[in-house]
Each structure stands twice: as C-alpha cells, then as structure tokens.
Design an enzyme around this catalytic site. Structure first.
Site: not given
Ligand code: GCV
Length: 706
Positions: A174, A298, A331, A372, A400, A528, A550
C-alpha cells in the site's frame, strides 16, 4: 596487416572501456554500504596501517554479524583481508571487540569507540552495542574521518527505532512506489532470499532495531499458523542484526480466523483467543516485539464496534503480550466523518481523555502532523498532550504525498522541522524530540518509526535519492540532535561520491528539495490539494468524495472572498489543542510564519503579507518559482555528472524530467483553479499557462493513475 593491428587495438580499447564501465556500474543495491576501494592511496594506506586484525577474544555470543561486516567492509575499502584473531597482535594495530555488561556510561544498545594504545576498542554492553559501534567505525572510515585517537560514547536517544511496512500478503505494498514487497511470502519459510540479510544489515547500520512486516490495514491471515511460520523465518534472519519483528493485527481476528461471533475486547472468549495466539507466536518467535494496531480508522475494525474504547482494545492486547514483554503500538490515526468538524482535532479529542488509562506496555503511535503526512504540517497536538501515556512518532518514508518515486524530496528537513518544534507543554524548550525521548514526561517506552519506502526494485526505493530518507530516519531515531546537513553529508559520501565539491553540490540539492516540492504543491500551508484516492498530482477542485474530509475544498476553503482554514478561536479552534506557547506562534495572522499561514487562517486574497506580496501574489509566486527551481536543480545535477556513477546519474536525471513536467502540472492546475476561485488575473511577469483549467483537469487520466 595494418588492418589486423587496428582491429586488435580497437578490441583492446573496447575491452578497457567495457571494464571501466563494469567497474563503476552501480545499480544502487548496495545502498550506503558500498565499501568501494578508497581511491586516495595515502588515505587508504593510513587506515590499512591501523587496521590489521580484528580480535574477538571470547567470540562473544551474537557478535558474528559485526565481525563479518567489519571484515567484508575493510576488504572492500582497503583492498585487504583483515585477519580474525583471538587476541590483539603485539606490534600491530587493529580492532578489538569488547563486550561488558557492566560498562558504565552507555545504555544497553550503546557503544564506545576508543583508541587504546593504537588499537580501536569497540565496547558494548550487548552484542547489539558492538554491532552499532562497528558500523559507526565503518561510517567514519567511509566518510574519510580520522580514527586515530578516537574516543566517543554513543547511546540511542529513542529505544524503539522501527520501520513499518505497509506490505500485503499478496506481494503488493500500500502506497509503495518501488516495486513489490521485499517479502516473498510464497517462498517462505523454506527459501530465504539473501536480500533479507542485506535489508537487516542496512537497518542495523543506522540503528533500526525493529520492523513491522505487514500493512496496518492488516489481513487476519498473518495470525494463522502458516504465516506465523513465515514471519518466524524472517525473525531468524533479522535476529543477529539486533532486529525484532512485529506484526500489524486485524482487530476482528477472533471473528475472522478464530471462529468466534465477536471481537469484543471485554468478551472472555475473545481475550482467550488473543492469549492463545500470543502464546503460539512466542513459541515460534521468543523475542517477538509485539503488535501494531490501526483500529476504528478508515473502515478497519476496532473496539468501538462494540461500544468499547481505544483503551479497552489496547489493554486487552497488552494483557496478552505482557508475560512475554511484548508491546502494543496503538495508532492515533482516527477520524470520524464529520462534515461540520475539523479532522485536525480528531486524534486529540479521541485520545486525550484516555491519558493514564492505557496499560504500561502500550504506546500511542502518532503521525507527525494532525492530518496525514502532508508536505508540510504543523505538529500533531498529541505531542506533549499525553503525560501518562507514552507517545511514538510515525513519519512516512514512502512518498505518498511527496510525488511518489519521481520527485526528489530529502525528508530530513521535514523530520527535523517537526522534531525541533517546541510544544511548550512544560515551558520553553519542550520540543517534540524531548517529548519522544521521555525527557519531558518520564515515558516508559520511547519510539520513532518510519513507514518504509522499500520494495523489490533493485535499488530498494525507486528514486535512488530516496534511500537517504530511510537513512535519515534511522540516524534521527538514534540521535535526534544530528542536523539534516550532517545526515546528507554522511549519506552522499557513502552512497555517491567522496569528492568534496560534488558532495557539497549534492547536499545543497538535498537540503533544498523538500522546500522546492512544497513551493510547487502546497505553498503557505495549503494542504490536501492532491488527487483523491491515488494521492498523486493536483486536484484542488475536488469537492465531492466518499467523505467530505477527503476533498480538497474542505481544507483550502477558497472562494471569491479568500482562502485558508480558520482554526483560530473564531473558527474550528484546533489551535486550542496546543499549549499556549505554541498557540501564540500561529494564532495571530500577522505573526504566523508564512509556511503555516493557510493551516490556521482564512484570509482575503488581497491581504498584505510580511513578504510585501498579497496572499494571491504569494501563492502564484510560489507555484512559479517552485517549478523553476526544479529546472535549476536539474542543471546543478548535470554539473556533478563526472562524480556520480553513470547509471545512478542518468536515473536521477530522467526522474528530474518527470518531476519538472509534474511540477508544471501542479503549478498550472493550482494557479488556474485559484484564479477562477479568486476571480483574479495571474499577475504580470509570470508566463500564462499554455492550457486551460479544463485541459489540466483531464491530465490525471493521461498519467494513468485512476
Ligand atoms: C495504510 C492514509 C493512506 C492509507 C493508509 C492510512 C494509514 O490514509 O492513504 O493508504 O493506510 O493513511 O496511515 O492508515
């Protein structure tokens, strides 16, 4: 005859050219552990005279990896086999290992390097200390430093220094931009790819002592006997390098693989499931580190599905792990979809009330910023807010939101900006680093992690320069006091070139790279603005997504009257989550540092800034200068061509061309869109984009990311 001679000569010439190219061919696999022959003969001879043997008198248990590394490194650097002996040889100089559990002045993993009568003594309380000391000595040699008369002691400031892999069981990663997962689950546990050893060596060389092998969006499959066996195989490879394995767990596992009807943390059967699972893991992996959990975030399952709290969930796992000294990394990346709320405030609101209610082997893992991993974020207000519950730092190495693997972004300045921020929670000087290392509150656990940027690409990280981000994370977790410039210096000398003018040029590029990226993507604290889902390229016009937070509009709030998110008292009051000292830095729009302005204030387009420009002019200027600076960086890169391996140089040069193309994409998209919102013209002096906003909006399809 003449023709024959000419052919022969040509052949010899071609052979020599080929040999020279082969000798220099560098695909990046060796990272910063290249160990090439030191080209300066006098320097090489000087080291060689001091390093004739390596003495490991008692063959201290666990020190074989260190010994092998030193022998291997010196063979490459000095071009000679260093003798392995039991006792230091009289009349000769060499390296002596010393393991002394009672050694004073260092911690369990710390080390000392001392010149003792010409021999270099590497002392550790544990084998890990000797290993880290060995790598420190090698680093000194790799970077051309003096070792004669050396006397130093070093201990890590943070105890848990981890990589978090977002790797899935099917080999995908991911947010991974460097190929497939390093872990070949289908081959494990039988076949051990030698790359696992090189991964461990690289980590050990920068002090990383743990790795979470799977994605936080966790498959319950990792808790089956089959996968525990595979993870055990990795643990066995990593152990000699002082690296523990950890796993991300799916909170619903009792239901998904345990045959239970619930995963309620207060249910006795559920608690028994976890206890049995943990026992099974420790039977296979006696030094297993613990669990990382993404819960109720999420769409991931969690204790709140049963009207329980984060503390209920974390403590249940902590109880199961406690007998084995395992830990829970829980987390804080949680945010409920609230169109009227401010996502900035979510983590603090959910966790602050539970301070003091978490078990002693739980640590709360917090992303550096409140949203994020944006290119620039102020610190998460949770740093310093939890007094009785230890807090860990989560940085993201995988890019990312930083242009994937085609944009050169050296992240050390981003990490340092956050680590050096003063939370003011205990008066001036309560920096984030001091919170993390337990000097602000006496935390029982300390931790810093990086979401890994590694993958199956031959050079590990896709962009060759992104290796430096992995390197930086390890170095800063060991010592958050090192500067970005020092980290860059070490990394360049070990990975690219030792020619000082070239080192300086590359360092300069590294140190400016993050700011340049910010300029052409997210000036003045805009955040963002990226494409939805794939998080690639610009999409500031995004107003509709599965969740309001989002979209881009939720954050920039641009309309004809102004732009920016008001997080002052008159707005969402997110600033109220910071201690007064930090709040004051941001709350007055006239004094708020420009890089953070749009994070906290909604201002009119014509508002005049300390730079002398209006908000609109500043934004336009930033997008244009940012994109232009990419071109300048590319030019500077061309100037170091003769000092860098041709393969690496060409690789980076090609990525620069993509980076520039995408920087212009960002510039055009944002400038045209904000011009539309503000109803303003692009000021004179800036070349108008050659395409319309509608044309730019379609570019995302050209890039095939949807
Ligand atoms: C692993 C963001 C990323 C997700 C990630 C999430 C997280 O939203 O886009 O891909 O998921 O962070 O840190 O849990």
């Amino acid at each position: 005859m003449i023709l024959m001679r000419f052919m022969k000569l040509l052949f010899v010439l071609l052979f020599l050219v080929f040999q020279a190219a082969a000798a220099r061919a560098e695909d990046g696999y060796r990272l910063w552990l290249r160990y090439d022959l030191i080209s300066n003969a006098a320097q090489r001879a000087s080291y060689a005279g001091k390093l004739n043997f390596i003495a490991n008198e008692y063959e201290y248990p666990g020190t074989a990896a260190a010994e092998e590394e030193v022998v291997r490194a010196l063979k490459g650097l000095l071009g000679k086999e260093v003798k392995r002996v039991k006792k230091a040889e009289q009349g000769k100089k060499g390296i002596v290992f010393r393991l002394n559990a009672q050694e004073e002045g260092i911690s369990e993993e710390g080390f000392k390097l001392n010149d003792q009568g010409g021999n270099i003594l590497i002392t550790g309380k544990t084998a890990a200390g000797v290993l880290y000391g060995s790598f420190e000595l090698l680093r000194k040699i790799q970077t051309g430093q003096k070792i004669e008369g050396i006397t130093m002691a070093s201990s890590p400031k943070i105890a848990l220094r981890l990589l978090n892999h977002w790797d899935n069981h099917n080999g995908t990663i991911e947010r991974g931009y460097a190929g497939q997962s390093l872990w070949k689950w289908y081959e494990l546990p039988e076949r051990i790819d030698t790359r696992y050893i090189d991964y461990a060596r690289a980590n050990a060389s920068i002090g990383i002592n743990g790795t979470v092998v799977n994605n936080v969006n966790a498959s319950a499959r990792f808790l089956t006997g089959e996968y525990i066996g595979k993870v055990k195989a990795l643990a066995d490879v990593f152990r000699p390098y002082g690296i523990k394995v950890y796993m991300s767990v799916n909170f619903a596992s009792p239901r998904l693989i345990g045959g239970l009807k619930t995963a309620d943390p207060l249910d006795e059967q559920v608690r028994t499931f976890w206890k049995n699972k943990v026992k099974e893991i420790y039977t296979e992996i006696p030094d297993f580190g613990g669990f990382l959990v993404k819960a109720n975030s999420e769409g991931e399952p969690g204790p709140m599905d049963y009207n329980r709290t984060h503390a209920d969930g974390a403590n249940m796992l902590a109880e199961a792990l406690k007998p084995y000294k395992g830990i829970v990394m829980w987390r804080s990346f949680v945010y409920a979809a609230d169109p009227k709320g401010d996502r900035f405030k979510a983590a603090y609101n959910e966790f602050k009330p539970f301070d003091g209610q978490f078990a002693e082997n739980v640590i709360i893992q917090v992303k550096n910023g409140p949203i994020d991993f944006m290119p620039r974020e102020p610190i998460s207000p949770l740093f310093g807010a939890l007094e009785k519950t230890p807090v860990s730092m989560e940085f993201q190495l995988t890019q990312e939101y930083l242009g994937w693997a085609t944009h050169w972004v050296f992240e050390a300045p981003l990490f340092k900006e956050c680590l050096d921020t003063d939370t003011h929670v205990k008066g001036k000087g309560s920096t984030v680093s001091k919170v993390l290392d337990g000097s602000v509150y006496p935390y029982r656990l300390t931790s810093m992690v990086g979401v890994a940027n590694t993958g199956s690409d031959r050079n590990w990280t896709g962009h060759p320069m992104a290796q430096a981000n992995w390197y930086a994370l390890g170095r800063l977790a060991w010592d958050h006091g090192i500067t970005s410039s020092e980290i860059a210096d070490e990394w360049v000398r070990m990975s690219l070139t030792s020619n000082t003018p070239a080192v300086e040029s590359v360092k300069k590029l590294m140190l400016q790279s993050r700011e340049v990226y910010v300029k052409y993507t997210s000036p003045m604290g805009l955040h963002h603005l990226m494409g939805e889902g794939h998080h690639f390229g610009p999409e500031p016009w995004l107003v509709k997504a599965p969740r309001p937070d989002w979209t881009a509009l939720y954050y920039h709030r641009a309309d004809s009257s102004g732009i920016g998110f008001d997080r002052t008292k008159g707005g969402s009051d997110a600033l109220g989550q910071y201690a007064e000292g930090l709040r004051k830095v941001y709350e007055d729009p006239e004094k708020c540092p420009l890089p953070f302005l749009m994070w906290f204030h909604h201002l009119s387009w014509d508002h005049r800034l300390s730079s002398g420009r209006t908000v609109w002019e500043e934004i336009v200027n930033s997008y244009y200068t940012g994109a232009e600076e990419v071109l300048k960086m590319e030019e500077a890169w061309q100037k170091v061509k003769t000092d860098i391996d041709p393969e690496v140089h060409a690789n980076v040069a090609a990525r620069f061309r993509t980076q520039y193309k995408e920087a212009v994409w960002w510039r055009d998209a944002c400038v045209l869109y904000f011009a539309q919102q503000s109803r303003k013209e692009i000021p004179s002096g800036y070349p108008l984009p050659t395409r319309t906003l509608e044309e730019v909006k379609k570019l995302v399809e050209v890039y095939h990311v949807r």
